[in-house]
Motif scaffolding. Structure first.
Motif, PDB file in Angstrom:
ATOM      1  N   UNK A   1       5.243   6.706  -1.299  1.00 52.85           N
ATOM      2  CA  UNK A   1       6.022   7.305  -0.220  1.00 52.85           C
ATOM      3  C   UNK A   1       7.510   7.127  -0.541  1.00 52.85           C
ATOM      4  N   UNK A   2       8.343   7.871   0.164  1.00 53.80           N
ATOM      5  CA  UNK A   2       9.778   7.765  -0.095  1.00 53.80           C
ATOM      6  C   UNK A   2      10.289   6.409   0.394  1.00 53.80           C
ATOM      7  N   UNK A   3      11.321   5.868  -0.264  1.00 52.60           N
ATOM      8  CA  UNK A   3      11.845   4.548   0.118  1.00 52.60           C
ATOM      9  C   UNK A   3      12.263   4.471   1.583  1.00 52.60           C
ATOM     10  N   UNK A   4      12.819   5.575   2.111  1.00 57.84           N
ATOM     11  CA  UNK A   4      13.261   5.559   3.517  1.00 57.84           C
ATOM     12  C   UNK A   4      12.057   5.418   4.440  1.00 57.84           C
ATOM     13  N   UNK A   5      11.027   6.218   4.148  1.00 59.22           N
ATOM     14  CA  UNK A   5       9.796   6.195   4.949  1.00 59.22           C
ATOM     15  C   UNK A   5       9.168   4.796   4.887  1.00 59.22           C
ATOM     16  N   UNK A   6       9.138   4.218   3.680  1.00 60.55           N
ATOM     17  CA  UNK A   6       8.546   2.886   3.524  1.00 60.55           C
ATOM     18  C   UNK A   6       9.327   1.867   4.343  1.00 60.55           C
ATOM     19  N   UNK A   7      10.645   1.896   4.218  1.00 59.24           N
ATOM     20  CA  UNK A   7      11.444   0.912   4.948  1.00 59.24           C
ATOM     21  C   UNK A   7      11.251   1.054   6.457  1.00 59.24           C
ATOM     22  N   UNK A   8      11.225   2.294   6.920  1.00 60.87           N
ATOM     23  CA  UNK A   8      11.060   2.520   8.353  1.00 60.87           C
ATOM     24  C   UNK A   8       9.746   1.920   8.839  1.00 60.87           C
ATOM     25  N   UNK A   9       8.663   2.198   8.076  1.00 60.77           N
ATOM     26  CA  UNK A   9       7.355   1.728   8.533  1.00 60.77           C
ATOM     27  C   UNK A   9       7.195   0.222   8.394  1.00 60.77           C
ATOM     28  N   UNK A  10       7.805  -0.347   7.342  1.00 62.82           N
ATOM     29  CA  UNK A  10       7.722  -1.805   7.178  1.00 62.82           C
ATOM     30  C   UNK A  10       8.438  -2.487   8.337  1.00 62.82           C
ATOM     31  N   UNK A  11       9.629  -1.978   8.686  1.00 66.38           N
ATOM     32  CA  UNK A  11      10.367  -2.587   9.797  1.00 66.38           C
ATOM     33  C   UNK A  11       9.583  -2.455  11.096  1.00 66.38           C
ATOM     34  N   UNK A  12       8.973  -1.302  11.265  1.00 63.34           N
ATOM     35  CA  UNK A  12       8.209  -1.060  12.483  1.00 63.34           C
ATOM     36  C   UNK A  12       7.051  -2.055  12.600  1.00 63.34           C
TER      37      UNK A  12
ATOM     38  N   UNK B   1       0.822  -1.222   0.000  1.00 57.10           N
ATOM     39  CA  UNK B   1       0.000   0.000   0.000  1.00 57.10           C
ATOM     40  C   UNK B   1       0.849   1.261   0.000  1.00 57.10           C
ATOM     41  N   UNK B   2       1.935   1.231   0.766  1.00 57.63           N
ATOM     42  CA  UNK B   2       2.781   2.421   0.854  1.00 57.63           C
ATOM     43  C   UNK B   2       3.426   2.711  -0.488  1.00 57.63           C
ATOM     44  N   UNK B   3       3.819   1.631  -1.209  1.00 55.08           N
ATOM     45  CA  UNK B   3       4.421   1.824  -2.525  1.00 55.08           C
ATOM     46  C   UNK B   3       3.390   2.409  -3.489  1.00 55.08           C
TER      47      UNK B   3
END
Ligand SMILES: Nc1ncnc2c1ncn2[C@@H]1O[C@H](COP(=O)(O)OP(=O)(O)OP(=O)(O)O)[C@@H](O)[C@H]1O
Ligand SMILES: [Mg+2]
Lengths: 281, 264
Positions: free
Chosen positions: A129-140, A123-125
């Motif tokens: 959203x920016x790749x950094x933001x996506x990675x942060x939220x996916x990890x979270x 959904x974020x993709x």
């Protein structure tokens, strides 16, 4: 979309517009060929409430969830989700509404050609959203379901219980207002089931999400009704005896295409219906 | 199975067929319209282009070469009787560019990719991944079908050019080695035979065939019913239907070009 206010709405508090509920079914019927699966069923899910849906295999629980987000269309009746009439919306309009709803399918339905993080980030993709933001939220969110180490794996490399949790992560990453869980603990061992029940409880008590939870295990629903999530200790705690059933939890039982019970834990315990007594004993 | 023995009325069959055609048309129209709607999934399109283009290259090279060689061999045996072996270049170039190049490339890619699309989308249907995508708020026709149409039409265009060229080379091999045709003579006649309408015909066809392959493959994939067996059924049907449709459309396009430009 604000609900249309009737002239009498100010004076008569009894006037209920559909948007007062997260989900509302109004005389919904659906049949597959000659097989009547749901026959004029009605129920409401209040905001912030989690409703456990029971019924024997084939009683139409999955069908009910698919109707709620317009993946299936009923033969008759009306369905409202977050105040919008799903049954009158086109597929294009539904895509917008569905972004506010999360669903966990019975068989998880992960995209098997994508890695775990791509599944969770889907959904974020889409929202670019920016790749950094996506990675942060996916990890979270993967940490939330305790699967951070599966980040780079493929769904085929995961166990059934892990897949279920990835599916939950995928559904909750955008913090939807409504969540639909289809048998989230089905076929899992008690320990994993408990982890998942705890996750769902966390959504209910911390994020205050409205939810329908289809389950075969009555025990899961009772745990949900007798426990609450404690943010301080990050685990569920049993409610004191007097407060049992004082959480935003209700129950719905389907039988022979009808709703035979819809109410809270107290009402369920007090029910005299033979089938229900047998079911909960 | 007892079910298969039941008599099905021709009326029912016709109705079902009409319904399928209607669904196919709607799906194709919507997927085409998606080219003009946001979002356009360029990444997915590139991925598909790679899959179709690069993946089909070996088979296209191989069939292009052999069809060109066969064409030269067959025409030479006829031409020799009239002492007109020098005409091989003309026959090969015309046959390859207007007809056989687009047709064999189309049929090869149909066999490879219409089946691939049908089985991939079909598996996604039976494992509820398509439903999951819809539930996540993404239109599968935009994310899955439109990129496949764009990629197939685009890549088939270039694959056909490659097949044409290799066909000419194959024809040259036969003409030169077996019939002693002069290199210069062969390529000059190849080049001089072709006029605008030939090249136009030869290049419009692959775009149409690409559209047919991708829409038919996706349609059969998306309408898969009945588990893994259903996926197998969709896959074979997609190859058969797209191949037949390519042959039919090829005939009418050729006819139409003749109608517009007149017979040579
Ligand atoms: N796509 C479909 N086509 C035909 N029949 C269907 C379809 N989906 C569901 N059904 C039928 O509808 C009925 C209810 O199915 P559903 O999947 O909703 O049951 P369920 O309550 O979720 O069962 P379970 O507990 O086993 O998951 C079943 O009898 C099933 O055969
Ligand atoms: Mg089910």
């Amino acid at each position: 979309m604000p609900a249309p206010t009737l002239p009498s709405a100010n004076t008569a508090a009894a006037v209920v517009s559909p948007s007062d509920y997260a989900i509302e079914f109004e005389n919904v019927s659906i049949a597959f060929d000659d097989n009547v699966v749901l026959d004029s069923i009605s129920f409401r899910l209040a905001h912030g409430e989690t409703k456990a849906v029971f019924g024997v295999a084939g009683s139409g629980k999955s069908t009910l969830l698919k109707l709620a987000i317009g993946l299936l269309r009923p033969d008759s009746g009306r369905i409202f989700v977050l105040g919008e009439e799903v049954t009158r919306m086109s597929e294009q309009e539904l895509f917008e509404l569905r972004r506010r709803v999360g669903i966990v399918f019975q068989e998880s339905a992960l995209f098997d050609s994508l890695k775990v993080y791509e599944n969770v980030a889907f959904r974020l993709m889409e929202e670019k959203l920016s790749p950094e933001e996506i990675e942060r939220r996916v990890r979270e969110v993967l940490r939330f379901v305790e699967l951070e180490r599966t980040y780079d794996m493929r769904p085929s490399e995961l166990s059934g219980g892990m897949r279920r949790r990835v599916a939950i992560a995928r559904a909750i990453i955008t913090e939807p207002e409504v969540l639909l869980y289809d048998s989230p603990t089905g076929g899992l061992d008690p320990v994993t089931s408990n982890t998942i029940v705890e996750l769902i409880m966390k959504q209910r008590d911390v994020a205050k999400t409205s939810a329908l939870m289809v389950t075969h295990r009555l025990q899961d629903a009772f745990t949900m009704a007798t426990h609450e999530f404690d943010q301080a200790t990050n685990q569920m705690v049993a409610l004191p005896k007097g407060q049992r059933g004082e959480v935003a939890m209700s129950f719905l039982i389907l039988k022979d295409a009808k709703v035979i019970f819809d109410g809270d834990a107290h009402e369920l315990a007090a029910s005299r219906d033979e089938y229900i007594r047998e079911y909960i004993s | 199975m007892a079910l298969e023995l039941e008599l099905i009325s021709p009326f029912e069959v016709a109705k079902e067929f009409a319904l399928a055609v209607q669904e196919y048309t709607l799906l194709s129209a919507q997927s085409l319209a998606n080219f003009f709607r946001r979002p356009l999934y360029m990444g997915d399109m590139l991925q598909q282009a790679d899959l179709i283009g690069v993946g089909s290259l070996p088979i296209v090279i191989l069939t292009g070469l052999s069809v060109g060689a066969l064409l030269a061999l067959n025409s030479a045996s006829t031409l020799q009787r009239f002492g007109g072996v020098t005409l091989i270049g003309q026959l090969v170039s015309l046959g390859m560019v207007t007809e056989l190049g687009p047709l064999i490339t189309g049929l090869m890619v149909a066999g490879r990719n219409a089946s691939g699309m049908a089985s991939e989308l079909g598996s996604m249907i039976v494992t509820e991944q398509i439903d999951a995508m819809r539930a996540l708020g993404t239109d599968p026709t935009k994310k899955l079908i439109t990129p496949r149409i764009g990629a197939t039409a685009f890549m088939l265009f270039f694959l056909t050019i490659i097949a044409d060229l290799l066909g000419l080379i194959g024809g040259y091999g036969v003409a030169h080695l077996l019939f002693g045709l002069d290199t210069q003579q062969y390529w000059t006649s190849v080049w001089q035979t072709l006029v605008f309408r030939d090249v136009f015909t030869g290049l419009i066809k692959p775009v149409l065939f690409g559209f047919i392959i991708s829409t038919v493959g996706c349609y059969y994939g998306m309408s898969t019913r009945g588990g893994t067996q259903g996926v197998g059924r969709s896959t074979t049907q997609a190859v058969v239907a797209s191949s037949v449709l390519i042959l039919v459309v090829d005939f009418f396009v050729t006819k139409l070009i003749f109608a517009i430009f007149g017979y040579r």
